[in-house]
Design an enzyme around this catalytic site. Structure first.
Site, PDB file in Angstrom:
ATOM      1  N   ILE A   1       1.069  -1.239   0.094  1.00 25.33           N
ATOM      2  CA  ILE A   1       0.263  -0.010   0.141  1.00 25.33           C
ATOM      3  C   ILE A   1       0.620   1.239  -0.164  1.00 25.33           C
ATOM      4  O   ILE A   1       0.207   2.344  -0.642  1.00 25.33           O
ATOM      5  CB  ILE A   1      -0.847  -0.383   1.247  1.00 25.33           C
TER       6      ILE A   1
ATOM      7  N   ASP B   1      14.235   2.290  11.591  1.00 20.92           N
ATOM      8  CA  ASP B   1      13.700   1.229  11.437  1.00 20.92           C
ATOM      9  C   ASP B   1      12.386   1.657  12.942  1.00 20.92           C
ATOM     10  O   ASP B   1      12.792   2.223  13.933  1.00 20.92           O
ATOM     11  CB  ASP B   1      14.391  -0.094  12.317  1.00 20.92           C
TER      12      ASP B   1
ATOM     13  N   ASN C   1       1.773   4.210   7.381  1.00 19.67           N
ATOM     14  CA  ASN C   1       2.047   3.683   6.690  1.00 19.67           C
ATOM     15  C   ASN C   1       2.391   2.001   7.587  1.00 19.67           C
ATOM     16  O   ASN C   1       1.444   1.144   7.294  1.00 19.67           O
ATOM     17  CB  ASN C   1       1.410   3.120   5.306  1.00 19.67           C
TER      18      ASN C   1
ATOM     19  N   SER D   1      -7.063  -0.610  10.212  1.00 18.05           N
ATOM     20  CA  SER D   1      -7.571  -2.401   9.538  1.00 18.05           C
ATOM     21  C   SER D   1      -8.793  -2.425  10.029  1.00 18.05           C
ATOM     22  O   SER D   1      -9.327  -1.947  10.611  1.00 18.05           O
ATOM     23  CB  SER D   1      -6.168  -2.663   8.812  1.00 18.05           C
TER      24      SER D   1
ATOM     25  N   TYR E   1      -3.635  -7.340  17.267  1.00 19.70           N
ATOM     26  CA  TYR E   1      -2.867  -6.867  16.281  1.00 19.70           C
ATOM     27  C   TYR E   1      -3.881  -5.815  15.870  1.00 19.70           C
ATOM     28  O   TYR E   1      -4.069  -4.371  15.809  1.00 19.70           O
ATOM     29  CB  TYR E   1      -3.344  -7.720  15.001  1.00 19.70           C
TER      30      TYR E   1
ATOM     31  N   VAL F   1      -6.060  -7.079   0.809  1.00 13.22           N
ATOM     32  CA  VAL F   1      -5.498  -6.787  -0.552  1.00 13.22           C
ATOM     33  C   VAL F   1      -4.713  -7.451  -0.818  1.00 13.22           C
ATOM     34  O   VAL F   1      -3.462  -8.417  -0.788  1.00 13.22           O
ATOM     35  CB  VAL F   1      -4.295  -5.152   0.558  1.00 13.22           C
TER      36      VAL F   1
END
Length: 298
Positions: A19, A68, A103, A162, A175, A207
């Site tokens: 994405i 990171d 993102n 999400s 998550y 996706v």
């Protein structure tokens, strides 16, 4: 395509693939210069190549920055420092960050007392929450002082959430919780930053990508009921995007193993994000915008 973001500058975390890469293509096509963050050495060549392609094709500036976000404080410093180095205006000697796309994220399912992975432990929990929640919080906080002051609320912050934030998928205690937290922060930031930016989240469902096709039949069966109820997910042979973006093997798997219901293409998600970044999205803030083909309605 109209260059509606000509002269703007955007930071995209996790911008080397999936994405994030699709969003980079979308914004670049609108004239927006980019800083693409990536994590690992293995993504360096890919991200550098992407930046070169976008710069050449769309006549913008695009730089790759390795940082990171599992160690978010120094990563944020690295991103902001690179932005200052490459995007400070030579005439005003100031940096303006017009758009921030949070993102980057991680996901690894684990059940309570998981028979194969063991129980959920602090390390597993902290890994998810550090990258998916703390990192976007710290980066947004750092970018806030560089958001444009004029015109009012002309900055854009888009958080990639999400459907897992609200649909209760098994194995996603952690998550799903991180994405719910990201959506909660979206609403708070929409109020705190109202003078300088709109803040929204976008919540994709499945996706298309190598990872989705590798998840296997057990996962596809879990998703089937949701996909069957998704108005836009029906595979349409001959559709331009289907023929361009799906291999024959992928189309076969969708027909035979996924009930003829396809996941989203990354550029379909990016299109929604791109709209929110333009002037057309100026009166939308504090929202979780569904970009999942109708799998979940607002």
């Amino acid at each position: 395509m109209s260059r509606s973001l000509e002269g703007k500058f955007a930071i995209i975390t996790g911008g080397s693939r999936g994405i994030g890469e699709a969003i980079a293509h979308n914004l670049a096509s609108k004239g927006c210069s980019l800083l693409l963050n990536y994590t690992s050495d293995s993504s360096r060549t890919r991200t550098e190549s992407l930046c070169n392609t976008l710069s050449t094709t769309h006549k913008i500036t695009c730089i790759p920055v390795q940082a990171d976000l599992s160690d978010p404080a120094p990563a944020v410093n690295t991103i902001i420092s690179a932005a200052k180095t490459h995007f400070t205006s030579p005439t005003t000697n100031t940096l303006t960050i017009d758009i921030l796309i949070n993102n980057a994220g991680v996901s690894k399912d684990r059940f309570l007392n998981d028979p194969s992975s063991g129980p959920i432990d602090p390390a597993y929990f902290n890994w998810h929450y550090t990258i998916n929640v703390l990192a976007p919080l710290l980066l947004t906080q750092a970018c806030a002082e560089y958001l444009p002051r004029k015109p009012a609320h002309s900055g854009r912050i888009i958080n990639i959430s999400s459907i897992s934030s609200s649909l209760g998928f098994t194995g996603q205690s952690v998550y799903g919780g991180t994405k719910a937290a990201l959506e909660a922060m979206t609403r708070t930031w929409a109020r705190e930053l109202a003078d300088v930016a709109t803040v929204n989240a976008v919540n994709p469902g499945p996706v298309v990508g190598d990872m989705y096709f590798a998840t296997g039949e057990e996962f596809w069966k879990q998703m089937q009921g949701f996909q069957d109820n998704t108005p836009l997910s029906k595979l349409v042979d001959g559709e331009e995007a289907v023929e361009e973006l799906l291999s024959e093997e992928q189309k076969r798997l969708i027909r035979e193993k996924m009930g003829g219901r396809r996941p989203a293409f990354t550029r379909e998600i990016a299109g929604v994000v791109g709209m929110l970044c333009t002037e057309d999205g100026a009166w939308c803030t504090g929202s979780v915008v569904c970009a999942n083909g109708g799998l979940k309605f607002t």
